[in-house]
Write a protein that holds these residues in place. Structure first.
Motif, short mmCIF file in Angstrom:
data_model
loop_
_atom_site.label_atom_id
_atom_site.label_comp_id
_atom_site.label_asym_id
_atom_site.label_seq_id
_atom_site.Cartn_x
_atom_site.Cartn_y
_atom_site.Cartn_z
N LEU A 133 0.96 -1.15 -0.15
CA LEU A 133 -0.14 0.11 0.02
C LEU A 133 0.97 1.32 -0.06
O LEU A 133 0.59 2.21 -0.70
CB LEU A 133 -0.91 -0.03 1.21
CG LEU A 133 -2.38 -1.03 0.69
CD1 LEU A 133 -2.96 -1.24 2.05
CD2 LEU A 133 -3.26 -0.30 0.18
N GLY A 148 3.24 -0.11 9.65
CA GLY A 148 2.34 -1.29 9.80
C GLY A 148 2.01 -1.62 8.34
O GLY A 148 1.50 -2.88 8.29
N GLU A 149 2.48 -1.17 7.13
CA GLU A 149 1.94 -1.50 6.04
C GLU A 149 2.98 -1.99 5.09
O GLU A 149 2.74 -2.36 4.04
CB GLU A 149 1.09 -0.36 5.30
CG GLU A 149 0.15 0.32 6.19
CD GLU A 149 -1.35 -0.06 5.96
OE1 GLU A 149 -1.55 -1.08 5.47
OE2 GLU A 149 -2.23 0.76 6.38
N LYS A 152 3.02 -5.73 3.25
CA LYS A 152 1.60 -6.15 3.46
C LYS A 152 1.03 -5.92 2.11
O LYS A 152 1.03 -5.07 1.50
CB LYS A 152 0.99 -5.71 4.29
CG LYS A 152 1.75 -5.51 5.87
CD LYS A 152 1.35 -6.92 6.81
CE LYS A 152 2.15 -6.90 7.82
NZ LYS A 152 1.87 -5.86 8.81
N CYS A 153 0.31 -6.96 1.78
CA CYS A 153 -0.60 -7.05 0.41
C CYS A 153 0.21 -6.81 -0.95
O CYS A 153 -0.24 -6.72 -1.91
CB CYS A 153 -1.37 -5.75 0.63
SG CYS A 153 -2.44 -5.96 1.86
N GLU A 261 -16.15 -4.84 -8.13
CA GLU A 261 -16.02 -5.25 -6.90
C GLU A 261 -16.66 -4.35 -5.72
O GLU A 261 -16.96 -4.82 -4.56
CB GLU A 261 -14.64 -5.40 -6.54
CG GLU A 261 -13.86 -6.66 -7.24
CD GLU A 261 -14.20 -7.97 -6.87
OE1 GLU A 261 -14.09 -8.31 -5.67
OE2 GLU A 261 -14.87 -8.92 -7.71
N ALA A 262 -16.48 -3.23 -6.10
CA ALA A 262 -17.06 -2.16 -5.26
C ALA A 262 -18.72 -1.92 -5.37
O ALA A 262 -19.34 -1.25 -4.39
CB ALA A 262 -16.66 -0.99 -5.50
N GLN A 354 -15.65 -18.63 4.75
CA GLN A 354 -16.29 -19.67 5.50
C GLN A 354 -16.51 -21.06 4.59
O GLN A 354 -16.49 -22.16 5.01
CB GLN A 354 -17.76 -19.38 5.85
CG GLN A 354 -17.78 -18.36 6.90
CD GLN A 354 -17.53 -17.10 6.35
OE1 GLN A 354 -17.54 -16.61 5.19
NE2 GLN A 354 -17.08 -16.03 7.20
N LYS A 387 -5.19 -11.81 -1.88
CA LYS A 387 -4.02 -11.08 -1.20
C LYS A 387 -2.96 -12.11 -0.83
O LYS A 387 -3.53 -12.93 0.13
CB LYS A 387 -4.64 -10.22 -0.10
CG LYS A 387 -5.58 -9.23 -0.50
CD LYS A 387 -4.88 -7.83 -0.91
CE LYS A 387 -5.78 -6.83 -1.18
NZ LYS A 387 -5.31 -6.02 -2.16
N SER A 403 -13.77 -23.76 11.24
CA SER A 403 -13.74 -22.28 11.08
C SER A 403 -12.42 -21.71 11.64
O SER A 403 -12.32 -20.70 11.56
CB SER A 403 -14.85 -21.87 12.45
OG SER A 403 -14.16 -22.55 13.58
N LYS A 404 -11.31 -22.77 11.72
CA LYS A 404 -10.21 -22.06 12.13
C LYS A 404 -9.54 -21.79 11.24
O LYS A 404 -8.17 -21.21 11.19
CB LYS A 404 -9.35 -23.56 12.69
CG LYS A 404 -9.80 -23.52 14.42
CD LYS A 404 -8.61 -24.37 15.11
CE LYS A 404 -9.33 -24.58 16.51
NZ LYS A 404 -9.30 -26.06 16.95
N SER A 406 -8.06 -19.48 8.69
CA SER A 406 -8.30 -18.16 8.74
C SER A 406 -8.48 -17.36 7.54
O SER A 406 -8.15 -18.05 6.37
CB SER A 406 -6.83 -17.43 9.41
OG SER A 406 -5.75 -17.14 8.24
N PRO A 407 -9.19 -16.16 7.43
CA PRO A 407 -9.74 -15.78 6.01
C PRO A 407 -8.39 -15.18 5.26
O PRO A 407 -8.38 -15.65 4.00
CB PRO A 407 -10.16 -14.38 6.56
CG PRO A 407 -10.09 -14.40 7.88
CD PRO A 407 -9.71 -15.50 8.61
N THR A 408 -7.43 -14.87 5.65
CA THR A 408 -6.37 -14.58 4.93
C THR A 408 -5.75 -15.97 4.48
O THR A 408 -5.26 -15.78 3.20
CB THR A 408 -5.04 -13.93 5.97
OG1 THR A 408 -5.59 -13.50 6.90
CG2 THR A 408 -4.27 -12.93 5.11
N ASN A 411 -7.95 -16.97 1.59
CA ASN A 411 -7.78 -16.01 0.52
C ASN A 411 -6.63 -16.53 -0.30
O ASN A 411 -6.61 -16.57 -1.65
CB ASN A 411 -7.65 -14.80 0.92
CG ASN A 411 -9.14 -14.04 1.16
OD1 ASN A 411 -10.07 -14.56 0.58
ND2 ASN A 411 -9.15 -12.87 1.61
#
Lengths: 460, 133
Positions: A133, A148-149, A152-153, A261-262, A354, A387, A403-404, A406-408, A411
């Motif tokens: 970013l 912090g960025e 990342k991504c 996407e938006a 999910q 990402k 459910s463990k 993780s979304p990241t 993805n």
């Protein structure tokens, strides 16, 4: 060319028939009365109206009555010929397979260089770069707002030295590179070209794609830095530079993906994106560029969403509208300006954290819409982490119901697929339009280019 | 007498522009009868803390998808503490790896809502947590 030009004077395709004007055949009317009606009395339809995912109503039945006076030769045409409804190349993937590329970028330039080289070792011939970013927003890694960025991504690039590390031991003469970069695109591209030059690669031969689409930043993605007018000036600078120095590079990827996407519908995605495209054409012409020199370097980027037929219709409409508008409005004479080349990426917003296995199925159907029915340009397919969570994403071993997961992670592992137009460079040019201008200018170096710029601005 | 509404600041810290989630939450909380202030994009922890003071909010909701949460959240919590706003309920929504959740809660984040959370769950959580007498 006269054969092709004829295609442009065809009668307009019949618009969608309204239910009032629809004239079903006697057989269809009999079907409705004798077969459909009794069936509906026994088992009515589940809902009052069926629509596409964009809300467009879907009729119960489509027949000849929906396309009166429709002549496929006249109204549809053939692949590789105007109006390119069925694709801009005549034999598509039967001739040439798409290039496989994974979107990659994470951590430092060293980390991502490792990933790039790994991917190339697996057989990729193209690279697709994700920037972090701060880079996307034009900040150095040590700026306060970057905290912090960084990395990342995407990969952190603050300087030419970073760029040299990113492409270390990667021959830019042979590898095409796509760069997802917008506001600072001119700067990042200059760094890329400087690296290519240091490697001894010929700018006139290298190829790749800059996203460089500032208009959709204001509409949807929001990674703008400057106001629209100065930003557009920078974009047109890259067009101008591209025409003169890098004729095989796609200087822009005009993007509907982010608009969809938006939250837009398919029609809104198409409308905004094509209008953005026309705006770039008009700005380029106002700069004094020859429409048939810079437009062949423009490429597009659409979303591939869940509604199979709606998405196919969108791609076909895109090519058709572009062809028609380039000729009617801008008097283009070069078929390479008429043919809309595009890249697609499957819809990230249709995936869920999910249900990772459902994501695989959705993504497969979305990719099919883009790549099966006489699709498009040429197409590259890449399994692409949305990402990336790590430089080398791995398929999760976790139970999909757990459910463990993780979304990241999910993805990264079950990300979307991206299919891309091959730049003209990869195809033998259908005409010599690129060289039509006559003498090709002496290849410029970055330093020489910068000095001519300086001269120009000081003399102005 | 008018009932005092719960005041919420929805904030989008960091450089990421993906604001669809933040806007959906802002709308859901507004529809649930709360007063919602949305900061817009690219807010620093300082900007968010001072908006929270000026707007006198009961709740701050942070939307973070970029992976910067481990940096941003503790900074904001410290600033809120320094400004005497420790009683504000701070919520986080977005892409947060589960491994990071314990440390974030340790820093004072009241709850973290991951993808798939229903907006009703968030409304209920706030109602339970912020009860006006």
């Amino acid at each position: 060319m006269s054969e092709q030009s004829k295609g442009t004077t065809q009668a307009p395709a019949p618009a969608e028939i309204s239910p009032v004007d629809r004239a079903p055949s006697a057989k269809e009317q009999a079907w409705k009365k004798n077969t459909l009606r009794p069936a509906l009395e026994k088992s009515p339809e589940r809902q009052p109206e069926f629509t596409t995912i964009s809300g467009h109503p879907i009729r119960r039945l489509y027949s000849r009555a929906d396309l009166p006076n429709w002549d496929p030769d006249r109204d549809l045409g053939f692949p590789g010929e105007p109006p390119y409804t069925r694709g801009i190349h005549s034999a598509m993937h039967r001739s040439r397979l798409w290039t496989m590329r994974q979107f990659a970028g994470f951590g430092t330039a060293e980390d991502t260089n490792q990933r790039f080289r790994y991917l190339l070792a697996q057989g990729q011939t193209g690279l697709s770069t994700a920037f972090d970013l701060p880079t996307l927003m034009g900040y150095d890694s040590d700026h306060a707002l970057s905290e912090g960025e960084v990395g990342k991504c995407g990969v952190a690039i603050s300087s030419l030295a970073d760029m040299e590390v990113l492409f270390d031991k990667i021959p830019l003469a042979n590898v095409t590179t796509s760069m997802t970069i917008n506001s600072p695109a001119a700067v990042i591209w200059a760094m890329y070209l400087a690296v290519a030059e240091k490697q001894g690669a010929d700018w006139r031969k290298i190829s790749g794609t800059l996203q460089n689409d500032i208009l959709k930043e204001y509409i949807a993605q929001k990674e703008y830095i400057y106001p629209p007018e100065p930003s557009m000036r920078l974009v047109i600078d890259t067009f101008e530079f591209g025409v003169k120095n890098t004729p095989k590079f796609n200087t822009i990827s005009i993007s509907g993906y982010h608009i969809r996407e938006a939250g837009s519908t398919a029609i809104q995605e198409l409308a905004f994106t094509l209008r953005d495209g026309l705006e770039y054409v008009e700005w380029g012409m106002r700069r004094g560029l020859d429409v048939d020199q810079f437009v062949p370097q423009l490429s597009f980027f659409f979303n591939a969403h869940n509604d199979f037929f709606e998405e196919i219709a969108k791609y076909r409409a895109a090519r058709r509208i572009w062809h028609k508008t380039m000729i009617a409005r801008y008097k283009s004479k070069n078929p390479r300006s008429w043919a809309l080349r595009f890249h697609t990426q499957t819809a990230g917003c249709s995936l869920t954290a999910q249900q990772p296995y459902n994501n695989v199925v959705r993504t497969a159907i979305q990719a099919l819409a883009r790549s099966s029915p006489r699709p498009s340009p040429c197409a590259r397919s890449k399994l692409l982490p949305t990402k990336p969570a790590s430089p080398i994403p791995s398929i999760p071993s976790a139970d999909p119901t757990s459910s463990k997961l993780s979304p990241t992670k999910s993805n990264a592992a079950l990300g979307n697929i991206s299919i891309e137009s091959t730049p003209w460079a990869a195809w033998s040019p259908p005409s010599s339009a690129a060289t039509r201008s006559g003498k090709s200018p002496k290849p410029l170096t970055v330093t020489r280019w910068l000095s001519t710029k300086k001269k120009k601005s000081s003399s102005a | 007498m008018l009932e005092k509404k719960i005041r919420v600041l929805i904030a989008k810290p960091g450089l990421d522009g993906h604001d669809r989630g933040a806007k959906i939450i802002a709308r859901a909380l507004r529809d649930a009868g709360m007063e919602v202030v949305y900061t817009g994009l690219r807010q620093t922890p300082e900007m968010i803390a001072s908006a929270a003071v000026q707007e006198d909010v009961d709740v701050i909701g942070l939307s973070i998808l970029s992976g910067a949460h481990n940096t941003i959240c503790p900074q904001l919590m410290k600033l809120l503490h320094d400004k005497g706003m420790s009683d504000v309920t701070v919520l986080v929504g977005g892409i947060i790896p589960e491994a990071d959740i314990p440390a974030l809660k340790q820093s004072g984040i009241a709850e973290i809502f991951l993808p798939g959370t229903s907006t009703q769950d968030i409304v209920d959580f706030i109602h339970k947590r912020v009860a006006h007498p």
